[in-house]
Design a protein around this motif. Sequence first.
Motif, short mmCIF file in Angstrom:
data_model
loop_
_atom_site.label_atom_id
_atom_site.label_comp_id
_atom_site.label_asym_id
_atom_site.label_seq_id
_atom_site.Cartn_x
_atom_site.Cartn_y
_atom_site.Cartn_z
N TYR A 1 2.92 102.62 101.15
CA TYR A 1 1.74 102.26 100.47
C TYR A 1 0.73 102.38 101.05
CZ TYR A 1 -1.03 100.06 96.46
OH TYR A 1 -1.69 99.89 96.12
N SER B 1 -2.84 100.51 101.50
CA SER B 1 -4.14 99.62 100.77
C SER B 1 -5.41 100.06 101.39
CB SER B 1 -3.86 98.70 100.72
OG SER B 1 -4.80 97.77 99.93
N TYR C 1 -6.28 100.94 90.35
CA TYR C 1 -7.00 101.64 90.63
C TYR C 1 -7.93 102.05 91.70
CZ TYR C 1 -10.30 105.80 90.04
OH TYR C 1 -11.12 107.08 88.84
N ALA D 1 -5.73 101.74 94.66
CA ALA D 1 -5.08 103.71 95.17
C ALA D 1 -6.33 104.21 95.24
CB ALA D 1 -4.48 104.04 93.95
N TYR D 2 -7.44 104.75 94.77
CA TYR D 2 -8.50 105.15 94.75
C TYR D 2 -9.24 104.59 95.86
CZ TYR D 2 -5.62 107.47 91.80
OH TYR D 2 -4.62 108.42 90.88
#
Length: 197
Positions: free
Chosen positions: A52, A54, A108, A111-112
């Motif tokens: 993951y 960030s 959102y 993540a993007y």
Amino acid sequence: MKSKKQLSTADSSKFLLLGSIIAICIAFSPYLFYLYEIFPNGPIWENSFFTYESKYYQSINVAIWTYLGKITPLFLLLIWFFTCKHWWYHVILVPIVMYGYQLVVAFYQDAYMDESIFLDTNGLLYLAPFFIGILSIVYLIRIKVFDRVYGIDLTEIERENISPFSPFSDKEYKEIKDFRKDTGNNGDIQEEYYVKL
């Protein structure tokens, strides 16, 4: 008689079990929030299942702190919504939807990391139709509850044409007019006298 008593004992034990589980969940909610402290402070978290990154918060610890800051009150509000026995419990959906929306926006953004679509600035505009719908439903439920509790007949109120802007109903104005005709006064009597009636 014995089967009824056993059945009520089984129902009360289920009720007690469910109540105990809910109480334990509420008691451990601060520990749910402080789970963010076990996550690393860097921007990437690698484990044996997934990786993951960030992008928005630049720290896994801060990202999880943000998510749990939304999940914990959302969790408590959901418990409150499903266990509330008041007539107004639908209003609890408003903060539930608000926290849910904020949680989706936080995920959102992290993540993007898309600067062109910033959802949180118009959050109130997205949620306003939902809020209006919920408040309308709650008001209708309130009217029905008051109708049952106080025995108010809503059709009678509609028949009397009560105006929200006037201190008198049309029926009361008609009675005042009839009283004036009977007394022979042509409107000389003060309105305060009518209020006292």
